[in-house]
Enzyme design. Structure first.
Site, PDB file in Angstrom:
ATOM      1  N   LYS A  47      45.920  29.799  40.656  1.00  0.00           N
ATOM      2  CA  LYS A  47      44.888  30.657  41.350  1.00  0.00           C
ATOM      3  C   LYS A  47      45.099  30.486  42.999  1.00  0.00           C
ATOM      4  O   LYS A  47      44.898  31.326  43.873  1.00  0.00           O
ATOM      5  CB  LYS A  47      43.431  30.474  41.056  1.00  0.00           C
ATOM      6  CG  LYS A  47      43.395  31.010  39.564  1.00  0.00           C
ATOM      7  CD  LYS A  47      41.959  30.627  39.349  1.00  0.00           C
ATOM      8  CE  LYS A  47      41.457  31.075  37.721  1.00  0.00           C
ATOM      9  NZ  LYS A  47      42.344  30.144  36.872  1.00  0.00           N
ATOM     10  N   GLU A 100      36.096  27.750  46.782  1.00  0.00           N
ATOM     11  CA  GLU A 100      36.196  29.020  47.388  1.00  0.00           C
ATOM     12  C   GLU A 100      34.627  29.441  47.470  1.00  0.00           C
ATOM     13  O   GLU A 100      33.807  29.060  46.883  1.00  0.00           O
ATOM     14  CB  GLU A 100      36.900  30.019  46.450  1.00  0.00           C
ATOM     15  CG  GLU A 100      36.119  30.454  45.107  1.00  0.00           C
ATOM     16  CD  GLU A 100      37.040  31.571  44.404  1.00  0.00           C
ATOM     17  OE1 GLU A 100      38.060  31.648  44.722  1.00  0.00           O
ATOM     18  OE2 GLU A 100      36.236  31.951  43.351  1.00  0.00           O
ATOM     19  N   HIS A 159      29.934  31.284  33.725  1.00  0.00           N
ATOM     20  CA  HIS A 159      31.218  31.949  34.321  1.00  0.00           C
ATOM     21  C   HIS A 159      32.108  32.469  33.196  1.00  0.00           C
ATOM     22  O   HIS A 159      33.359  32.702  33.550  1.00  0.00           O
ATOM     23  CB  HIS A 159      32.085  30.865  35.309  1.00  0.00           C
ATOM     24  CG  HIS A 159      31.156  30.282  36.311  1.00  0.00           C
ATOM     25  ND1 HIS A 159      30.620  30.843  37.263  1.00  0.00           N
ATOM     26  CD2 HIS A 159      30.944  28.958  36.409  1.00  0.00           C
ATOM     27  CE1 HIS A 159      29.922  30.311  38.114  1.00  0.00           C
ATOM     28  NE2 HIS A 159      30.083  28.999  37.552  1.00  0.00           N
ATOM     29  N   ARG A 177      48.242  37.787  31.163  1.00  0.00           N
ATOM     30  CA  ARG A 177      48.212  37.657  29.667  1.00  0.00           C
ATOM     31  C   ARG A 177      47.291  38.790  29.377  1.00  0.00           C
ATOM     32  O   ARG A 177      46.832  39.518  30.087  1.00  0.00           O
ATOM     33  CB  ARG A 177      47.595  36.366  29.286  1.00  0.00           C
ATOM     34  CG  ARG A 177      46.169  35.971  29.878  1.00  0.00           C
ATOM     35  CD  ARG A 177      45.525  35.039  29.552  1.00  0.00           C
ATOM     36  NE  ARG A 177      44.395  34.420  30.234  1.00  0.00           N
ATOM     37  CZ  ARG A 177      43.304  34.975  30.240  1.00  0.00           C
ATOM     38  NH1 ARG A 177      43.010  36.003  29.421  1.00  0.00           N
ATOM     39  NH2 ARG A 177      42.284  34.543  31.041  1.00  0.00           N
TER      40      ARG A 177
END
Length: 619
Positions: free
Chosen positions: A116, A185, A220, A276
């Site tokens: 990421k 982040e 999440h 994916r």
């Protein structure tokens, strides 16, 4: 042409890929750990290969063993599914180097986007420097660089919690993906999770296959998903498509993939690209009338897509059914899944068959239920109704949470965001104790069963005391009474219209109600209410001392709180130890403020559900 596919995965996604392969006349090969030897995906494949030597939680991360299995079984292609090695570039290279077809994007595309941090750099977005985070940056999100599914993620709202969040996220990510890299982040509190499904071939054709909203998440990890994402403006939708195509072109992507965004204040913020198939791909299939696995195989064979994608029709919603207790910190549940069925007209993707065991080693998702209808409102009603009438006999599930979520005003009016469960979990898990007449129905069915096997039918010439049975429902004990009479079974406050071992009909306030009763040992299911039959009289030896901490699930003790020893003072809610189960870590906290009077476990110890972990003596 591909003739045989090995699926480097397990459970629901392996079964789903095998279904398409069978329709296409492609032979199927499963791989399995020792714990999965009798799992559904191993049973339904044409060939199953045991992966030797590795611990159950690590088995599907052993790319070397999987490649050997593909060669030994005669497979000519490998599909990675989702999770495990699906976004591992080294595994993709190993498959290709072995002369096998890789059903997925190139290793180079995976390598770029699977991290990421690198994906954000490619899209011109910088992560936060973890060593320079200040109060002004909070809240922040610690996130695993590899993998997904909510593992290796922690929200940090206080600077003093950052170090422990980084440590916990690294450990969880390493366990789930074999890679402990994490980054930080900004955390947007009230955004919506929106994604774009893409499909691209080797001839330059790119299909943006609509949007999906996946805002309802716990830890999440997505719980309810839908397509298309409701309420997006045309200009925002076009921006999302443009950014998704930009990501595809940046890495010369081929195959199926998903570009994920957080939408807030009318703007799209890039999160990541998943190289994916997504768990929630069925809602896109339903809306576009396609089979994404079949299209993945077609692209892997070098076939070209048509110039224009198919048209979207209607709305689809998917709910993930988990073996977990949402009211108890989403604790995973284990045990036998006796029966799982939904009404006709609903798509059910599952990796379990009736009678299968739900173990501790893997994700607790039992199935995905998908409804498709002309409008969002109709799809919502259809899915909620199907879940309400589904037969689910086994461990505790999130079925009631899903029902209440689908019918919650904030969701029905499409005003939800990723903080939905943070705001509404208490009201959504205030389920009570099920149907108040369920214990009586269970008792009457049990009595009818016993009477059917009795020589005397159960009744007596002289009046006698009422018969009594005890049941536990949602942690509460219920004692019910009934009588055997010449006319049959009787109970106060209701009229018993009919009672046999499987069906009880009661007239309550002039209204007849039907109760379907199924029993497996001491587990009793009355319509949608789950009960546990208790002995007639309580066993004093089975009681634990006040303040006892019992393991809520089978698992491994991975950590004891720093400095925690017998005799230490603890506060109610303070973390004492951590259990790892199904690749997630779970905090076990002090039930009361007091003194730790006993500690019965050490790091690395395996425990079963109900094991005594520690005792806190209240002060």
């Amino acid at each position: 042409m591909i003739a045989s596919v090995l699926v480097a995965n397990r459970g629901e996604i392996a079964c789903r890929i095998f279904r398409t392969c069978r329709e296409w006349g492609i032979r199927t090969v499963a791989v399995h750990s020792d714990a999965d030897e009798n799992a559904l995906h191993a049973r339904v494949a044409d060939t199953a290969v045991r992966l030797p030597g590795a611990a159950p939680a690590e088995t599907y991360l052993r790319g070397d063993l999987i490649v050997k299995a593909a060669i030994a079984s005669g497979a000519d292609a490998v599909h990675p599914g989702y999770g495990f090695l699906s976004e591992n570039a080294d595994f993709a290279r190993a498959v290709i180097d072995a002369g096998l077809v890789w059903i997925g994007p190139s290793p180079e595309a995976i390598e770029t986007m699977a991290s990421k941090t690198r994906a954000k750099e490619l899209m011109g977005i910088a992560s936060l420097d973890r060593d320079r985070i200040t109060e002004a940056d909070l809240p922040v999100l610690v996130k695993a660089a590899a993998g997904g599914g909510g593992r290796g993620m922690r929200i940090v709202r206080r600077l003093e919690d950052l170090a422990s969040a980084l440590e916990g996220a690294r450990a969880e990510a390493a366990s789930a993906f074999g890679d402990g890299e994490v980054f930080v982040e900004p955390y947007l509190e009230h955004g919506r999770h929106v994604e774009v499904q893409i499909l691209a071939d080797s001839h330059g054709t790119i299909w943006p296959l609509g949007t999906r909203d996946c805002s309802l998440q716990r830890r999440h990890q997505k719980v309810i998903e839908e397509a298309p994402a409701p309420g997006l403006s045309q200009s925002l939708t076009e921006d999302l498509y443009a950014l998704a195509v930009q990501a595809v072109c940046a890495v010369a992507y081929e195959g199926a993939g998903t570009v994920e965004f957080l939408v807030a204040d009318g703007r799209a913020h890039f999160l990541e690209m998943n190289t994916r198939l997504q768990v929630e791909h069925p809602v896109t299939e339903a809306v576009f009338g396609i089979d994404l696995v079949a299209l993945q195989i077609r692209v892997a064979e070098g076939q070209a897509l048509e110039n224009d994608p198919p048209r979207a029709r209607g709305h689809a919603i998917e709910a993930r059914l988990y073996a977990e207790d949402p009211a108890n910190d989403w604790t995973p549940q284990t045990g036998t899944l006796h029966r799982l069925a939904v009404p006709e007209g609903i798509r059910l993707d599952t990796g379990y068959g009736d009678g299968d065991d739900i173990g501790v080693h893997y994700d607790p998702m039992l199935a995905k239920a998908v409804a498709h209808a002309p409008t969002r409102a109709e799809a919502l009603r259809k899915l909620a109704g199907a879940l309400e009438h589904a037969t689910i006999h086994g461990p505790t599930t999130n079925r009631d949470l899903l029902l209440r979520s689908l019918r919650h005003e904030e969701f029905t009016t499409a005003r939800m965001d990723t903080g939905f469960y943070d705001r509404h979990l208490p009201e959504l898990t205030r389920f009570g104790t099920g149907d108040p007449h369920a214990p009586l129905a269970a008792a009457l069915a049990d009595a009818a069963r016993a009477r059917a096997h009795s020589r005397f039918g159960g009744w007596r010439n002289l009046p006698s005391q009422p018969q009594m049975r005890r049941y536990e429902v949602a942690g509460e004990e219920h004692e019910v009474h009934y009588r055997h009479t010449r006319a049959g079974l009787e109970a106060d406050g209701v009229r018993v219209v009919h009672a046999d071992a499987e069906l009880v009909v009661l007239e309550v306030d002039g209204v007849q109600r039907k109760f379907e009763v199924t029993r497996y040992g001491d587990e009793v299911y009355v319509n949608a209410t789950t009960l546990k039959a208790l002995p007639r009289f309580p066993d004093p030896a089975a009681q634990h001392a006040p303040g006892s901490l019992l393991a809520p699930m089978p698992g491994t003790v991975v950590k004891i709180a720093d400095g925690l020893t017998v005799g230490a003072a603890v506060r109610a809610g303070e973390p004492l130890l951590w259990l790892e189960a199904m690749k997630m870590q779970h905090k076990i906290t002090a039930p009361v403020t007091g003194t730790l009077s006993a500690l019965h476990v050490v790091p690395g110890q395996q425990v079963t559900v109900g094991s005594l972990l520690a005792v806190v003596q209240e002060t």
